[in-house]
Motif scaffolding. Sequence first.
Motif, PDB file in Angstrom:
ATOM      1  N   ALA A   1      -1.502 -73.044  25.089  1.00 43.54           N
ATOM      2  CA  ALA A   1      -2.906 -72.862  24.745  1.00 43.54           C
ATOM      3  C   ALA A   1      -3.705 -74.130  25.031  1.00 43.54           C
ATOM      4  N   ILE A   2      -3.112 -75.272  24.732  1.00 45.32           N
ATOM      5  CA  ILE A   2      -3.781 -76.546  24.997  1.00 45.32           C
ATOM      6  C   ILE A   2      -4.082 -76.699  26.487  1.00 45.32           C
ATOM      7  N   GLN A   3      -3.151 -76.254  27.326  1.00 46.32           N
ATOM      8  CA  GLN A   3      -3.336 -76.396  28.768  1.00 46.32           C
ATOM      9  C   GLN A   3      -4.470 -75.528  29.299  1.00 46.32           C
ATOM     10  N   LEU A   4      -4.790 -74.447  28.597  1.00 44.76           N
ATOM     11  CA  LEU A   4      -5.886 -73.578  29.026  1.00 44.76           C
ATOM     12  C   LEU A   4      -7.256 -74.225  28.808  1.00 44.76           C
ATOM     13  N   ARG A   5      -7.319 -75.172  27.867  1.00 46.26           N
ATOM     14  CA  ARG A   5      -8.598 -75.804  27.557  1.00 46.26           C
ATOM     15  C   ARG A   5      -8.967 -76.803  28.645  1.00 46.26           C
ATOM     16  N   ARG A   6     -10.036 -76.493  29.355  1.00 47.52           N
ATOM     17  CA  ARG A   6     -10.515 -77.362  30.422  1.00 47.52           C
ATOM     18  C   ARG A   6     -12.033 -77.497  30.333  1.00 47.52           C
ATOM     19  N   THR A   7     -12.548 -78.547  30.917  1.00 45.23           N
ATOM     20  CA  THR A   7     -13.997 -78.709  31.015  1.00 45.23           C
ATOM     21  C   THR A   7     -14.508 -77.854  32.158  1.00 45.23           C
ATOM     22  N   VAL A   8     -15.421 -76.923  31.839  1.00 43.48           N
ATOM     23  CA  VAL A   8     -15.992 -76.041  32.854  1.00 43.48           C
ATOM     24  C   VAL A   8     -17.517 -76.096  32.736  1.00 43.48           C
ATOM     25  N   TYR A   9     -18.167 -76.474  33.819  1.00 46.10           N
ATOM     26  CA  TYR A   9     -19.626 -76.595  33.819  1.00 46.10           C
ATOM     27  C   TYR A   9     -20.320 -75.351  34.360  1.00 46.10           C
ATOM     28  N   THR A  10     -19.645 -74.599  35.222  1.00 41.72           N
ATOM     29  CA  THR A  10     -20.284 -73.446  35.851  1.00 41.72           C
ATOM     30  C   THR A  10     -20.027 -72.200  35.012  1.00 41.72           C
ATOM     31  N   ILE A  11     -20.974 -71.884  34.138  1.00 48.69           N
ATOM     32  CA  ILE A  11     -20.828 -70.761  33.217  1.00 48.69           C
ATOM     33  C   ILE A  11     -22.066 -69.873  33.249  1.00 48.69           C
ATOM     34  N   ASN A  12     -21.881 -68.616  32.807  1.00 48.71           N
ATOM     35  CA  ASN A  12     -23.023 -67.721  32.626  1.00 48.71           C
ATOM     36  C   ASN A  12     -23.040 -67.229  31.176  1.00 48.71           C
ATOM     37  N   ASP A  13     -23.913 -66.279  30.894  1.00 46.99           N
ATOM     38  CA  ASP A  13     -24.111 -65.872  29.499  1.00 46.99           C
ATOM     39  C   ASP A  13     -23.237 -64.698  29.064  1.00 46.99           C
ATOM     40  N   LYS A  14     -22.238 -64.358  29.845  1.00 44.26           N
ATOM     41  CA  LYS A  14     -21.351 -63.248  29.491  1.00 44.26           C
ATOM     42  C   LYS A  14     -20.079 -63.805  28.861  1.00 44.26           C
ATOM     43  N   ILE A  15     -19.616 -63.150  27.799  1.00 40.60           N
ATOM     44  CA  ILE A  15     -18.338 -63.514  27.193  1.00 40.60           C
ATOM     45  C   ILE A  15     -17.578 -62.233  26.858  1.00 40.60           C
ATOM     46  N   PRO A  16     -16.236 -62.292  26.825  1.00 38.75           N
ATOM     47  CA  PRO A  16     -15.436 -61.072  26.627  1.00 38.75           C
ATOM     48  C   PRO A  16     -15.222 -60.668  25.179  1.00 38.75           C
ATOM     49  N   VAL A  17     -15.830 -61.379  24.241  1.00 39.72           N
ATOM     50  CA  VAL A  17     -15.660 -61.065  22.823  1.00 39.72           C
ATOM     51  C   VAL A  17     -17.036 -61.000  22.164  1.00 39.72           C
ATOM     52  N   PRO A  18     -17.161 -60.321  21.017  1.00 40.10           N
ATOM     53  CA  PRO A  18     -18.449 -60.283  20.317  1.00 40.10           C
ATOM     54  C   PRO A  18     -18.774 -61.641  19.711  1.00 40.10           C
ATOM     55  N   ASP A  19     -20.053 -61.856  19.444  1.00 39.95           N
ATOM     56  CA  ASP A  19     -20.496 -63.122  18.856  1.00 39.95           C
ATOM     57  C   ASP A  19     -19.782 -63.416  17.538  1.00 39.95           C
ATOM     58  N   GLU A  20     -19.463 -62.366  16.800  1.00 42.19           N
ATOM     59  CA  GLU A  20     -18.800 -62.551  15.517  1.00 42.19           C
ATOM     60  C   GLU A  20     -17.459 -63.277  15.670  1.00 42.19           C
ATOM     61  N   LYS A  21     -16.801 -63.072  16.802  1.00 39.09           N
ATOM     62  CA  LYS A  21     -15.529 -63.740  17.045  1.00 39.09           C
ATOM     63  C   LYS A  21     -15.728 -65.242  17.209  1.00 39.09           C
ATOM     64  N   ILE A  22     -16.823 -65.629  17.843  1.00 35.46           N
ATOM     65  CA  ILE A  22     -17.133 -67.053  18.002  1.00 35.46           C
ATOM     66  C   ILE A  22     -17.343 -67.683  16.633  1.00 35.46           C
ATOM     67  N   VAL A  23     -18.105 -67.012  15.798  1.00 32.41           N
ATOM     68  CA  VAL A  23     -18.360 -67.526  14.447  1.00 32.41           C
ATOM     69  C   VAL A  23     -17.052 -67.636  13.668  1.00 32.41           C
ATOM     70  N   GLU A  24     -16.199 -66.648  13.810  1.00 36.53           N
ATOM     71  CA  GLU A  24     -14.902 -66.667  13.125  1.00 36.53           C
ATOM     72  C   GLU A  24     -14.081 -67.883  13.551  1.00 36.53           C
ATOM     73  N   ILE A  25     -14.073 -68.186  14.835  1.00 36.19           N
ATOM     74  CA  ILE A  25     -13.333 -69.341  15.351  1.00 36.19           C
ATOM     75  C   ILE A  25     -13.889 -70.643  14.774  1.00 36.19           C
ATOM     76  N   VAL A  26     -15.202 -70.775  14.791  1.00 35.15           N
ATOM     77  CA  VAL A  26     -15.831 -72.005  14.306  1.00 35.15           C
ATOM     78  C   VAL A  26     -15.577 -72.178  12.809  1.00 35.15           C
ATOM     79  N   GLU A  27     -15.714 -71.093  12.058  1.00 34.03           N
ATOM     80  CA  GLU A  27     -15.466 -71.182  10.616  1.00 34.03           C
ATOM     81  C   GLU A  27     -14.026 -71.596  10.328  1.00 34.03           C
ATOM     82  N   ALA A  28     -13.072 -71.055  11.088  1.00 32.75           N
ATOM     83  CA  ALA A  28     -11.667 -71.408  10.880  1.00 32.75           C
ATOM     84  C   ALA A  28     -11.424 -72.878  11.197  1.00 32.75           C
ATOM     85  N   ALA A  29     -12.059 -73.372  12.250  1.00 35.47           N
ATOM     86  CA  ALA A  29     -11.891 -74.775  12.634  1.00 35.47           C
ATOM     87  C   ALA A  29     -12.449 -75.712  11.567  1.00 35.47           C
TER      88      ALA A  29
END
Length: 208
Positions: free
Chosen positions: A15-43
Amino acid sequence: MSTTSAPGSAAFLKAIQLRRTVYTINDKIPVPDEKIVEIVEAAIKHGPSSFNSQSSRAVVLFGEDHKKLWEIVLAILKPIVPEEEYPKSEGKVNGCFKAGHGTVLFFEDQASVKAMQEMSPLYQDRFPEFSQHASAMAQFIVWTALANEGISASLQHYNPLIDEKVRDEFKLPITWALAAQMPFGEATAPAGEKTFNSLEERVKVFGK
């Protein structure tokens, strides 16, 4: 990397190896916004901190609030960046950060830091440094978890230039000191090749 790692640690290290710096991004993500909030809250909840100070804070921005952050960045940069250099800065902010789906802002609560200094005066000069360690770990957890959800990100540091405007815009406590900004979205190009220095120069093992 050793091939003798236990299955659990192997999955984590992958999992650590998957984390990379990526600058070329768009506004689409494969999960709902609630999942992002869940990740941040857990961290923020489970991320380690010295003396269990729990000084880390986070703000998650989506939609127009996400865009507003990067408009603030550009408004502050414009009068201080040389005129001939500003278009380059504007292109990077708009194309690499504002173009994403959202941004996670990482803060450290200086009230918590001060409280720990008063509680443990022997280490009072170290708590600001300990606080940054806690923030870095929260950032790492979020970044790695996002990568494992197929979401790309980068870590930016326009603080302290934007601190006051950000606090005012989002009505945040004055004691919250901005540590980093993490725009995220779907990668539109892969991360560049990453090279590594020799581990023999970076890791020493004794007593074996």
